[in-house]
Enzyme design. Structure first.
Site, short mmCIF file in Angstrom:
data_model
loop_
_atom_site.label_atom_id
_atom_site.label_comp_id
_atom_site.label_asym_id
_atom_site.label_seq_id
_atom_site.Cartn_x
_atom_site.Cartn_y
_atom_site.Cartn_z
N GLU A 252 0.81 -1.22 0.00
CA GLU A 252 0.00 0.00 0.00
C GLU A 252 0.84 1.27 0.00
O GLU A 252 0.39 2.32 -0.45
CB GLU A 252 -0.94 0.01 1.22
N GLU B 275 -1.48 9.49 -0.08
CA GLU B 275 -1.81 9.06 -1.44
C GLU B 275 -1.12 9.98 -2.45
O GLU B 275 -1.13 11.21 -2.31
CB GLU B 275 -3.33 9.11 -1.63
N ASN C 268 -14.60 6.70 7.06
CA ASN C 268 -13.56 5.87 7.66
C ASN C 268 -12.76 6.64 8.71
O ASN C 268 -12.39 6.09 9.75
CB ASN C 268 -12.63 5.32 6.59
#
Length: 296
Positions: free
Chosen positions: A149, A158, A196
């Protein structure tokens, strides 16, 4: 002849040592520790610092790069009789700091080993459930997926900033108080979406909905969000990744819980294989076998 001379000299050295020490004499003490490593200090090539009971020498100019990175620091061995990071951490984590550094030789200094061990208390069942083999397999599985990831624990956030505004679900009653583009992927499992951040923050007792930036600022909080997902969220799968590893479903089910059909069932077999390869490498470092059901 060379072999005999070597053995003779070794015997002489041993006898000499016994004579020097004598009955009841103290053995040599551990090396003295250099000044403790300071993240704000600059270390030029050859300058030493101590960290976690070992002395380290900088290979070249470095600042804020934690000792243990083989590309930056040379390990000079244990010092001061402290804990050898080659042994398991006092926290009880089944992965030692030396093994962690071997897994992530080029990691971002943000992702500290201490940050990870400090986060473990949030989920005490993680890597402490089942046999030693199961515990090591879960640790390897978590870290292999984390590796995938984050590009080897390199990326904190990201990389595709064009995605940032997409992670605000305005249908949620609490909205996106930190801003439309504030809930992008962060941390070891790239936590994203306002719902989240809300759920993880509520579970951890941290206000991540209003301050999602904590995940990219505090290593322990970053690791806690990864452990939150691993231990409590099914994601697109049918079970948590933790349950997959401790109940025998296998590594493949952890991939499904993280990325579902995007990778599994033929979605992206190359990505699945990449995760599997790293998992096998990490189980090898931990001295165990990968088990079965590796793919999804």
């Amino acid at each position: 002849m060379i072999r005999r001379i070597t053995s003779f000299m070794a015997a002489v050295a041993t006898i000499g040592a016994l004579i020097v020490l004598g009955p009841g004499a103290a053995t040599a003490s551990a090396a003295e520790c250099a000044a403790p490593w300071n993240s704000s200090s600059v270390y030029t090539g050859g300058k030493s610092a101590s960290y976690n009971g070992r002395n380290w020498t900088a290979k070249w100019w470095t600042q804020n790069e934690t000792p243990g990175r083989a590309d930056v620091w040379a390990d000079q061995g244990a010092c001061g009789g402290g804990t050898d990071p080659g042994n398991p951490d006092p926290s009880g984590f089944i992965v030692s700091e030396t093994q962690f550094n071997k897994m992530f030789p080029n990691r971002n200094p943000f992702y500290t080993y201490k940050g990870l061990t400090d986060a473990l208390g949030a989920y005490p069942g993680f890597t402490k459930t089942g046999s030693e083999t199961v515990r090591k397999q879960e640790a390897a599985a978590f870290l292999a997926n984390v590796n995938h990831e984050t590009g080897g624990l390199v990326h904190i956030v990201e990389q595709n900033q064009a995605n940032y505004p997409h992670y605000c679900d305005k249908t949620q009653p609490y909205g996106c108080p930190a801003g439309q583009a504030a809930y992008y992927g962060r941390g070891p499992i790239q936590l994203s979406w306002n719902f989240n951040y809300k759920a993880a923050g509520d579970a951890l007792g941290i206000d991540l909905l209003n301050n999602p930036y904590l995940v990219e600022q505090n290593p322990a909080i970053a690791w806690k969000t990864g452990l939150w997902y691993w231990n409590t969220q099914n994601g697109p799968g049918t079970m948590t990744a933790h349950d997959a590893m401790v109940n025998g479903a296998g590594f493949g089910e952890t991939i499904r819980s993280i990325n579902g059909a995007l990778e599994c069932n033929g979605g992206n077999p190359a990505q699945v294989q990449s995760r599997i390869d790293k998992y096998k490498a990490f189980t090898s470092i931990l001295g165990t076998t990968p088990g079965s059901n590796l793919s999804c």
